[in-house]
Design a protein around this motif. Structure first.
Motif, mmCIF file in Angstrom:
data_model
loop_
_atom_site.group_PDB
_atom_site.id
_atom_site.type_symbol
_atom_site.label_atom_id
_atom_site.label_comp_id
_atom_site.label_asym_id
_atom_site.label_seq_id
_atom_site.Cartn_x
_atom_site.Cartn_y
_atom_site.Cartn_z
ATOM 1 N N CYS A 123 0.836 -1.215 0.000
ATOM 2 C CA CYS A 123 0.000 0.000 0.000
ATOM 3 C C CYS A 123 0.864 1.256 0.000
ATOM 4 N N TRP A 126 1.990 1.656 -3.558
ATOM 5 C CA TRP A 126 0.941 2.140 -4.471
ATOM 6 C C TRP A 126 0.641 3.616 -4.231
ATOM 7 N N GLY A 133 -3.891 -0.606 -7.308
ATOM 8 C CA GLY A 133 -3.460 -1.941 -6.888
ATOM 9 C C GLY A 133 -4.637 -2.792 -6.470
ATOM 10 N N HIS A 134 -4.394 -4.091 -6.383
ATOM 11 C CA HIS A 134 -5.440 -5.044 -5.996
ATOM 12 C C HIS A 134 -4.897 -5.971 -4.907
ATOM 13 N N VAL A 176 -6.875 1.579 -4.724
ATOM 14 C CA VAL A 176 -6.515 0.190 -4.374
ATOM 15 C C VAL A 176 -7.762 -0.498 -3.823
#
Ligand SMILES: NC(=O)c1ccc[n+]([C@@H]2O[C@H](COP(=O)([O-])OP(=O)(O)OC[C@H]3O[C@@H](n4cnc5c(N)ncnc54)[C@H](O)[C@@H]3O)[C@@H](O)[C@H]2O)c1
Length: 296
Positions: A123, A126, A133-134, A176
């Motif tokens: 995180c 990102w 993001g995933h 995300v």
């Protein structure tokens, strides 16, 4: 997943192995996170032999340094990170009275810190990189329903479900998404629990661990970016969605503080309105898919 990069923790065997292989098959470069180097290298070799891209990321994902190294490995090796699958896990089953502090701590650490540490690192990347993001986390029906003999594991898995919902809220503004799955499959972890139910080579093997990977791969893709903070049951060809804990009944006291004695009768009304029984229940018996109804 073409031109995407994914990290999968605990990808040396079982469900994580299937996820790493499917992500690679769909075009992603994959970092195979594992504490067991031999298992990781085998999966990397399998992916590369099939024409895919993969490297091993050896280490304990619940250690902050190792988790950060795992995320860094994806960026150093493949230039970016698009998806993180938190899958690594262990069991130390024991009823509460017999459970040692070591058994408690080991399970809480691998699952909860093992989700926190890679997710935090991903995180941060990102947010700093300004990239979407995933994240897919791995909960369990043990955490949602409560499985006998698994206070440590169930507590960790319920924690992962809550963790996932909160990460989804916090990371929304950075593009995300974060979801959790509660999988069920025949792996080393569930040895003996799920028998092979396929009748022949042509028949669908419902509890095969690779059955979990397609939905997880979908959740790792931009096509599922709008889905976040949800918890899915995944097994065989079945994908379920769970409704979060929901208040189903209420009693009030005309705007005054209750006297404890009032509940001797008032609590009956709460249970009556809710339709719930007051005593301990075997909630796992209410699962839509369980080994007992699938002929294990
Ligand atoms: N199999 C099921 O029916 C089932 C049900 C519910 C939830 N789950 C969850 O799915 C996940 C995968 O389970 P599985 O059944 O494939 O188990 P598995 O034991 O077959 O595979 C787990 C892998 O994780 C690795 N691992 C363990 N601790 C690690 C750590 N600290 N760092 C890096 N790697 C680590 C192990 O070496 C192993 O290769 C786990 O989180 C598990 O709790 C599985």
């Amino acid at each position: 997943m073409q031109d995407k990069v994914a990290v999968v923790t605990g990808a040396g065997r079982g469900i994580g192995r299937g996820e790493a292989i499917e992500l690679a098959r769909q075009g992603a470069a994959v970092v195979v996170g594992e504490v067991d180097a031999d298992a990781a290298n085998e999966v990397v070799a399998e992916i590369v032999a099939a024409g895919g891209s993969a490297v091993a990321g050896i280490g304990d994902c619940s250690e902050v340094d190792a988790a950060e190294a795992l995320i860094k490995r994806a960026i150093d090796e493949f230039g970016q990170l698009d998806a993180l699958v938190n899958n690594a896990g262990i069991l130390r089953d024991r009823t509460l009275i017999k459970m040692t502090p070591e058994e408690w701590d080991a399970v809480i650490k691998v699952h909860l810190r093992g989700h926190y540490a890679p997710t935090r690192a991903a995180c941060e990347y990102w947010k700093t990189a300004g990239r979407p993001g995933h994240i897919v986390c791995t909960a369990s029906t043990s955490g949602i329903m409560g499985n006998f003999g698994q206070t440590n594991y169930g507590a960790a898995k319920a924690g992962i479900a809550a963790f996932s919902v909160i990460v989804a809220q916090e990371m929304k503004k950075y593009g995300v998404n974060c979801n959790a799955i509660a999988p069920a499959a025949r792996t080393r972890m569930t040895e003996g629990a799920y028998g092979e139910i396929a009748g022949g080579e042509e028949e669908f093997d419902f509890w095969h661990p690779d059955n979990v990977a397609p939905f997880v791969t979908y959740l790792c893709s931009d096509a599922a970016a709008q889905i976040s903070g949800k918890i899915f049951g995944v097994q065989g060809d079945a994908v379920e969605i769970y409704r979060p804990h929901t208040s189903v009944a209420v009693i009030t006291n005309d705007g005054k503080r209750w006297d404890p004695n009032d509940f001797i009768t008032a609590s009956e009304a709460l249970f009556a309105e809710s339709g719930l029984t007051p005593g301990a229940e075997n909630m796992m018996a209410k699962l839509r898919y369980s080994m007992t109804d699938r002929g294990a």
